[in-house]
Design an enzyme around this catalytic site. Structure first.
Site, PDB file in Angstrom:
ATOM      1  N   ASN A 127       0.817  -1.219   0.000  1.00  8.79           N
ATOM      2  CA  ASN A 127       0.000   0.000   0.000  1.00  8.79           C
ATOM      3  C   ASN A 127       0.843   1.257   0.000  1.00  8.79           C
ATOM      4  O   ASN A 127       1.944   1.284   0.572  1.00  8.79           O
ATOM      5  CB  ASN A 127      -0.890   0.060   1.264  1.00  8.79           C
ATOM      6  CG  ASN A 127      -2.088  -0.860   1.187  1.00  8.79           C
ATOM      7  OD1 ASN A 127      -2.489  -1.295   0.110  1.00  8.79           O
ATOM      8  ND2 ASN A 127      -2.662  -1.156   2.342  1.00  8.79           N
TER       9      ASN A 127
ATOM     10  N   ASP B 141       2.263  -5.843  12.501  1.00  8.55           N
ATOM     11  CA  ASP B 141       2.994  -6.390  11.342  1.00  8.55           C
ATOM     12  C   ASP B 141       4.470  -6.597  11.690  1.00  8.55           C
ATOM     13  O   ASP B 141       5.084  -7.588  11.293  1.00  8.55           O
ATOM     14  CB  ASP B 141       2.901  -5.429  10.146  1.00  8.55           C
ATOM     15  CG  ASP B 141       1.466  -5.197   9.707  1.00  8.55           C
ATOM     16  OD1 ASP B 141       0.631  -6.093   9.906  1.00  8.55           O
ATOM     17  OD2 ASP B 141       1.197  -4.104   9.175  1.00  8.55           O
TER      18      ASP B 141
ATOM     19  N   THR C 243       1.038   2.430  14.060  1.00  9.56           N
ATOM     20  CA  THR C 243       0.725   1.803  12.768  1.00  9.56           C
ATOM     21  C   THR C 243       1.771   0.750  12.424  1.00  9.56           C
ATOM     22  O   THR C 243       2.974   1.031  12.436  1.00  9.56           O
ATOM     23  CB  THR C 243       0.699   2.864  11.643  1.00  9.56           C
ATOM     24  OG1 THR C 243      -0.119   3.953  12.051  1.00  9.56           O
ATOM     25  CG2 THR C 243       0.176   2.259  10.345  1.00  9.56           C
TER      26      THR C 243
ATOM     27  N   ASP D  29       3.508   6.420  17.097  1.00  6.08           N
ATOM     28  CA  ASP D  29       2.704   5.927  15.970  1.00  6.08           C
ATOM     29  C   ASP D  29       2.671   4.397  16.049  1.00  6.08           C
ATOM     30  O   ASP D  29       3.704   3.750  15.850  1.00  6.08           O
ATOM     31  CB  ASP D  29       3.337   6.391  14.653  1.00  6.08           C
ATOM     32  CG  ASP D  29       2.503   6.014  13.434  1.00  6.08           C
ATOM     33  OD1 ASP D  29       1.507   5.276  13.589  1.00  6.08           O
ATOM     34  OD2 ASP D  29       2.858   6.453  12.323  1.00  6.08           O
TER      35      ASP D  29
ATOM     36  N   SER E  82       9.328  -0.129  17.118  1.00  4.78           N
ATOM     37  CA  SER E  82       8.661   0.452  15.938  1.00  4.78           C
ATOM     38  C   SER E  82       7.656   1.537  16.316  1.00  4.78           C
ATOM     39  O   SER E  82       7.461   2.487  15.557  1.00  4.78           O
ATOM     40  CB  SER E  82       7.974  -0.644  15.114  1.00  4.78           C
ATOM     41  OG  SER E  82       6.757  -1.065  15.715  1.00  4.78           O
TER      42      SER E  82
ATOM     43  N   ASN F 225       4.800  -4.569   5.088  1.00  4.32           N
ATOM     44  CA  ASN F 225       5.354  -4.348   6.434  1.00  4.32           C
ATOM     45  C   ASN F 225       5.912  -5.645   7.024  1.00  4.32           C
ATOM     46  O   ASN F 225       7.008  -5.671   7.601  1.00  4.32           O
ATOM     47  CB  ASN F 225       4.276  -3.804   7.383  1.00  4.32           C
ATOM     48  CG  ASN F 225       3.731  -2.453   6.957  1.00  4.32           C
ATOM     49  OD1 ASN F 225       4.375  -1.727   6.199  1.00  4.32           O
ATOM     50  ND2 ASN F 225       2.538  -2.125   7.425  1.00  4.32           N
TER      51      ASN F 225
ATOM     52  N   GLY G  72       1.011  -1.375   3.890  1.00  3.34           N
ATOM     53  CA  GLY G  72       0.391  -2.637   3.483  1.00  3.34           C
ATOM     54  C   GLY G  72       0.880  -3.703   4.449  1.00  3.34           C
ATOM     55  O   GLY G  72       2.084  -3.774   4.744  1.00  3.34           O
TER      56      GLY G  72
HETATM   57  O1  RIB Z   1      -1.053  -2.750   9.608  1.00  8.29           O
HETATM   58  C1  RIB Z   1      -0.749  -1.453   9.144  1.00  8.29           C
HETATM   59  C2  RIB Z   1      -1.048  -1.355   7.675  1.00  8.29           C
HETATM   60  O2  RIB Z   1      -2.443  -1.542   7.473  1.00  8.29           O
HETATM   61  C3  RIB Z   1      -0.749  -0.033   7.048  1.00  8.29           C
HETATM   62  O3  RIB Z   1       0.578   0.059   6.579  1.00  8.29           O
HETATM   63  C4  RIB Z   1      -1.808   0.097   5.964  1.00  8.29           C
HETATM   64  O4  RIB Z   1      -1.292   0.105   4.677  1.00  8.29           O
HETATM   65  C5  RIB Z   1      -2.766  -1.073   6.191  1.00  8.29           C
HETATM   66  O5  RIB Z   1      -2.531  -2.097   5.330  1.00  8.29           O
END
Ligand code: RIB
Length: 290
Positions: free
Chosen positions: A10, A236, A232, A230, A266, A42, A38
């Site tokens: 992504n 992953d 995010t 963060d 991370s 990741n 994505g």
């Molecule tokens: O798990 C985080 C990810 O979820 C982000 O990088 C985003 O692209 C979605 O896929």
């Protein structure tokens, strides 16, 4: 051995916001960045940065050449990535002042993977390699069933969560990774806990719980105390590092301890794949928090 990551790529559009927008609200952001994300990308980057040999099976659109460059720079074999007529997948991410996020994804090329990509990847694989998948592409179940039939070890991160899709892959898994909410929803759907050789439940700030089939009790590893900016891609980072460490011969608990540290590190950095540490950085973090 090799990790074959069958997954999404992504473009992450990240807006830092004072709070998540409410229905009907128009909100100005405090910052905007674009990066590689994505769940597939990741996790592959986490596996590769942990030191594992990593191949990627996925798709991008004509607009996604830069993503290939970043995956290559992470020493990932990108020969299994197809060029699609669809645009590269993308995500719109809001990150608040606590580092929490909300994410909306558009599948794009991630939903245009072809069976022959799975066949080609598996033809290159060896029994004992890992097949690592998430739920952001088409052909997830087909790929896991085919990988297991070739005696690869299979790991699945059930996100974005779909109870029916997760139930379908359960008999073919060696390792299932879920977060707390996904674990509860799956238990509700099945009427019992999932029966897989290894169940990993990430608990956010509470750490991670590992349950092995046949063992009476689960093991919980506490989370490192860090100040998140963060979160995010933390999950992953955990699963990619975990599979990477298992592939390199660590036992389950040692691999989970390493993954726990990589995920903690991370969340102290912005972005998804950009935030994922190398093995050296993770080792230094563990030393300094011993
Ligand atoms: O798990 C985080 C990810 O979820 C982000 O990088 C985003 O692209 C979605 O896929």
């Amino acid at each position: 051995m090799t990790i074959h990551c069958f997954g999404s790529i992504n473009v992450d559009h990240v807006h830092r916001v004072a709070h998540f927008p409410m229905a009907g609200e128009t909100l100005a952001d405090d910052d905007y960045t674009v990066g590689l994300g994505g769940k597939g990308a990741n996790q592959a980057i986490a596996a590769a940065r942990s030191g594992a040999q990593t191949h990627f099976v996925g798709a991008i659109g004509k607009d996604g050449a830069w993503a290939l460059d970043l995956l290559s720079e992470a020493a990932i074999d990108i020969s299994g990535i197809a060029l699609s007529d669809a645009a590269t997948g993308h995500a719109v991410i809001y990150v608040d002042t606590q580092g929490e996020n909300t994410i909306v994804i558009h599948g794009g090329a991630n939903q245009a993977l072809a069976q022959n990509q799975i066949d080609t990847a598996l033809a290159r694989s060896k029994p004992g390699d890992w097949w690592l998948a998430q739920n952001e592409t088409n052909l997830v179940t087909e790929s896991i069933v085919a990988a297991k039939a070739r005696r690869l070890r299979t790991a699945y991160s059930a996100a974005p969560f779909d109870a029916v899709a997760t139930q379908a892959v359960l008999p073919h898994l060696d390792l299932l990774a879920v977060n707390e909410g996904e674990a509860a929803a799956l238990r509700d759907h099945l009427g019992h806990d999932p029966d897989v050789p290894v169940l990993v439940t990430t608990l956010g700030a509470q750490g991670v719980m590992i349950k092995e089939r046949g063992k009476e009790s689960a093991i919980t590893l506490p989370a490192y105390k860090v100040t998140p900016i963060d979160t995010t891609g933390a999950g992953d980072t955990f699963i990619g590092t975990l599979v990477g460490a298992l592939d390199q011969g660590k036992d389950l608990i040692a691999a989970a301890e390493t993954a726990n540290a990589a995920a903690a590190l991370s969340v102290t950095r912005p972005g998804a794949s950009d935030a994922i540490p190398t093995a050296k950085e993770t080792a230094a973090f563990m030393d300094s928090h011993a």
